[in-house]
Design a protein around this motif. Structure first.
Motif, PDB file in Angstrom:
ATOM      1  N   ASP A  18      52.663  25.104  48.248  1.00 20.58           N
ATOM      2  CA  ASP A  18      53.712  24.436  49.026  1.00 20.58           C
ATOM      3  C   ASP A  18      53.223  23.261  49.865  1.00 20.58           C
ATOM      4  O   ASP A  18      53.945  22.781  50.726  1.00 20.58           O
ATOM      5  N   SER A  19      52.010  22.797  49.651  1.00 17.90           N
ATOM      6  CA  SER A  19      51.577  21.637  50.426  1.00 17.90           C
ATOM      7  C   SER A  19      52.266  20.396  49.858  1.00 17.90           C
ATOM      8  O   SER A  19      52.534  20.298  48.662  1.00 17.90           O
ATOM      9  N   LEU A  20      52.582  19.463  50.718  1.00 20.83           N
ATOM     10  CA  LEU A  20      53.305  18.270  50.303  1.00 20.83           C
ATOM     11  C   LEU A  20      52.402  17.351  49.494  1.00 20.83           C
ATOM     12  O   LEU A  20      51.228  17.177  49.805  1.00 20.83           O
ATOM     13  N   LEU A  21      52.980  16.769  48.448  1.00 24.93           N
ATOM     14  CA  LEU A  21      52.239  15.827  47.622  1.00 24.93           C
ATOM     15  C   LEU A  21      52.815  14.434  47.833  1.00 24.93           C
ATOM     16  O   LEU A  21      53.981  14.187  47.569  1.00 24.93           O
ATOM     17  N   ASP A  22      51.968  13.549  48.293  1.00 20.77           N
ATOM     18  CA  ASP A  22      52.364  12.155  48.412  1.00 20.77           C
ATOM     19  C   ASP A  22      52.517  11.601  46.997  1.00 20.77           C
ATOM     20  O   ASP A  22      51.766  11.980  46.108  1.00 20.77           O
ATOM     21  N   PRO A  23      53.478  10.703  46.776  1.00 18.99           N
ATOM     22  CA  PRO A  23      53.630  10.143  45.418  1.00 18.99           C
ATOM     23  C   PRO A  23      52.329   9.544  44.882  1.00 18.99           C
ATOM     24  O   PRO A  23      52.116   9.514  43.683  1.00 18.99           O
ATOM     25  N   LYS A  24      51.485   9.053  45.775  1.00 17.22           N
ATOM     26  CA  LYS A  24      50.249   8.421  45.320  1.00 17.22           C
ATOM     27  C   LYS A  24      49.105   9.427  45.176  1.00 17.22           C
ATOM     28  O   LYS A  24      48.025   9.091  44.710  1.00 17.22           O
ATOM     29  N   GLN A  25      49.350  10.638  45.599  1.00 12.78           N
ATOM     30  CA  GLN A  25      48.312  11.655  45.549  1.00 12.78           C
ATOM     31  C   GLN A  25      48.192  12.233  44.139  1.00 12.78           C
ATOM     32  O   GLN A  25      49.195  12.423  43.455  1.00 12.78           O
ATOM     33  N   LYS A  26      46.972  12.507  43.741  1.00 11.20           N
ATOM     34  CA  LYS A  26      46.781  13.086  42.407  1.00 11.20           C
ATOM     35  C   LYS A  26      47.301  14.512  42.362  1.00 11.20           C
ATOM     36  O   LYS A  26      47.174  15.265  43.311  1.00 11.20           O
ATOM     37  N   ARG A  27      47.879  14.848  41.240  1.00  9.44           N
ATOM     38  CA  ARG A  27      48.314  16.214  41.003  1.00  9.44           C
ATOM     39  C   ARG A  27      47.980  16.574  39.564  1.00  9.44           C
ATOM     40  O   ARG A  27      47.605  15.717  38.773  1.00  9.44           O
ATOM     41  N   ILE A  28      48.139  17.827  39.205  1.00  9.47           N
ATOM     42  CA  ILE A  28      47.768  18.289  37.868  1.00  9.47           C
ATOM     43  C   ILE A  28      48.634  19.493  37.528  1.00  9.47           C
ATOM     44  O   ILE A  28      49.272  20.063  38.420  1.00  9.47           O
ATOM     45  N   HIS A  34      52.251  26.080  34.012  1.00 15.06           N
ATOM     46  CA  HIS A  34      52.724  24.709  33.794  1.00 15.06           C
ATOM     47  C   HIS A  34      53.431  24.109  35.000  1.00 15.06           C
ATOM     48  O   HIS A  34      54.235  23.199  34.878  1.00 15.06           O
ATOM     49  N   LYS A  35      53.146  24.646  36.183  1.00 13.35           N
ATOM     50  CA  LYS A  35      53.744  24.075  37.385  1.00 13.35           C
ATOM     51  C   LYS A  35      52.850  22.944  37.903  1.00 13.35           C
ATOM     52  O   LYS A  35      51.656  22.895  37.617  1.00 13.35           O
ATOM     53  N   VAL A  36      53.449  22.075  38.717  1.00 13.27           N
ATOM     54  CA  VAL A  36      52.677  21.006  39.339  1.00 13.27           C
ATOM     55  C   VAL A  36      51.893  21.590  40.507  1.00 13.27           C
ATOM     56  O   VAL A  36      52.481  22.228  41.378  1.00 13.27           O
ATOM     57  N   ILE A  37      50.612  21.376  40.516  1.00 10.80           N
ATOM     58  CA  ILE A  37      49.802  21.906  41.614  1.00 10.80           C
ATOM     59  C   ILE A  37      48.874  20.827  42.163  1.00 10.80           C
ATOM     60  O   ILE A  37      48.617  19.829  41.506  1.00 10.80           O
ATOM     61  N   CYS A  38      48.390  21.076  43.374  1.00 10.62           N
ATOM     62  CA  CYS A  38      47.478  20.123  43.994  1.00 10.62           C
ATOM     63  C   CYS A  38      46.055  20.381  43.506  1.00 10.62           C
ATOM     64  O   CYS A  38      45.787  21.384  42.846  1.00 10.62           O
ATOM     65  N   MET A  39      45.153  19.490  43.828  1.00 13.74           N
ATOM     66  CA  MET A  39      43.795  19.608  43.318  1.00 13.74           C
ATOM     67  C   MET A  39      43.051  20.806  43.927  1.00 13.74           C
ATOM     68  O   MET A  39      42.131  21.337  43.328  1.00 13.74           O
ATOM     69  N   VAL A  40      43.461  21.211  45.126  1.00 16.55           N
ATOM     70  CA  VAL A  40      42.846  22.392  45.743  1.00 16.55           C
ATOM     71  C   VAL A  40      43.201  23.640  44.922  1.00 16.55           C
ATOM     72  O   VAL A  40      42.340  24.465  44.609  1.00 16.55           O
ATOM     73  N   CYS A  41      44.465  23.753  44.548  1.00 22.38           N
ATOM     74  CA  CYS A  41      44.890  24.898  43.747  1.00 22.38           C
ATOM     75  C   CYS A  41      44.262  24.870  42.361  1.00 22.38           C
ATOM     76  O   CYS A  41      43.998  25.909  41.768  1.00 22.38           O
ATOM     77  N   PHE A  78      47.648  16.880  28.082  1.00 26.37           N
ATOM     78  CA  PHE A  78      46.749  16.024  28.830  1.00 26.37           C
ATOM     79  C   PHE A  78      46.850  16.261  30.338  1.00 26.37           C
ATOM     80  O   PHE A  78      45.848  16.240  31.045  1.00 26.37           O
ATOM     81  N   HIS A  79      48.049  16.483  30.813  1.00 26.05           N
ATOM     82  CA  HIS A  79      48.267  16.611  32.261  1.00 26.05           C
ATOM     83  C   HIS A  79      47.717  17.912  32.855  1.00 26.05           C
ATOM     84  O   HIS A  79      47.718  18.091  34.059  1.00 26.05           O
ATOM     85  N   HIS A  80      47.270  18.805  32.002  1.00 26.55           N
ATOM     86  CA  HIS A  80      46.679  20.037  32.519  1.00 26.55           C
ATOM     87  C   HIS A  80      45.207  19.853  32.871  1.00 26.55           C
ATOM     88  O   HIS A  80      44.619  20.673  33.550  1.00 26.55           O
ATOM     89  N   PHE A  81      44.631  18.784  32.357  1.00 29.27           N
ATOM     90  CA  PHE A  81      43.196  18.612  32.552  1.00 29.27           C
ATOM     91  C   PHE A  81      42.815  17.277  33.174  1.00 29.27           C
ATOM     92  O   PHE A  81      41.706  17.081  33.612  1.00 29.27           O
ATOM     93  N   CYS A  82      43.754  16.369  33.188  1.00 28.58           N
ATOM     94  CA  CYS A  82      43.474  15.077  33.783  1.00 28.58           C
ATOM     95  C   CYS A  82      44.468  14.833  34.916  1.00 28.58           C
ATOM     96  O   CYS A  82      45.667  14.742  34.685  1.00 28.58           O
ATOM     97  N   PRO A  83      43.992  14.744  36.136  1.00 30.63           N
ATOM     98  CA  PRO A  83      44.900  14.518  37.257  1.00 30.63           C
ATOM     99  C   PRO A  83      45.664  13.210  37.064  1.00 30.63           C
ATOM    100  O   PRO A  83      45.140  12.270  36.490  1.00 30.63           O
ATOM    101  N   TYR A  84      46.878  13.169  37.528  1.00 32.90           N
ATOM    102  CA  TYR A  84      47.676  11.968  37.380  1.00 32.90           C
ATOM    103  C   TYR A  84      48.445  11.714  38.663  1.00 32.90           C
ATOM    104  O   TYR A  84      48.561  12.595  39.514  1.00 32.90           O
ATOM    105  N   LYS A  85      48.962  10.511  38.784  1.00 34.61           N
ATOM    106  CA  LYS A  85      49.758  10.154  39.961  1.00 34.61           C
ATOM    107  C   LYS A  85      51.201   9.995  39.556  1.00 34.61           C
ATOM    108  O   LYS A  85      51.508   9.815  38.395  1.00 34.61           O
ATOM    109  N   CYS A  86      52.051  10.004  40.545  1.00 31.49           N
ATOM    110  CA  CYS A  86      53.480   9.871  40.345  1.00 31.49           C
ATOM    111  C   CYS A  86      53.808   8.588  39.580  1.00 31.49           C
ATOM    112  O   CYS A  86      53.224   7.568  39.830  1.00 31.49           O
TER     113      CYS A  86
END
Ligand SMILES: [Zn+2]
Length: 86
Positions: A18-28, A34-41, A78-86
């Motif tokens: 539940d941490s907020l993701l900035d549009p410019k922040q990487k996610r994966i 198959h949910k969107v998660i932050c790099m810490v998770c 690809f999005h499961h292994f390579c972080p991407y931005k909004c």
């Protein structure tokens, strides 16, 4: 755009912690659900004992479903292994 892309590309928060993701922040994407998660998770996920097995199963499954080669930047896999931005 496929449905999954609409839902995930600009998700506003990590669906695991539940941490907020900035549009410019990487996610994966999680290989587990198959949910969107932050790099810490993602780091936590990578340390699970079944991570490798789940990853392999996920890759095989999504290649079959999407019919796109693994590693294609436009592909679901690809999005499961390579972080991407909004
Ligand atoms: Zn998170």
């Amino acid at each position: 755009m496929d449905d999954w892309e609409k839902n995930i590309v600009c998700a506003g928060k990590c669906e695991h912690c539940d941490s907020l993701l900035d549009p410019k922040q990487k996610r994966i994407l999680s290989v587990y659900d198959h949910k969107v998660i932050c790099m810490v998770c993602k780091k936590i996920e990578e340390q699970k004992s079944d991570y490798e097995d789940v990853s392999k199963a996920m890759i095989a499954d999504c290649i079959k479903k999407t019919d796109r080669p693994y590693g294609n930047p436009g592909g679901f896999c690809f999005h499961h292994f390579c972080p991407y931005k909004c």
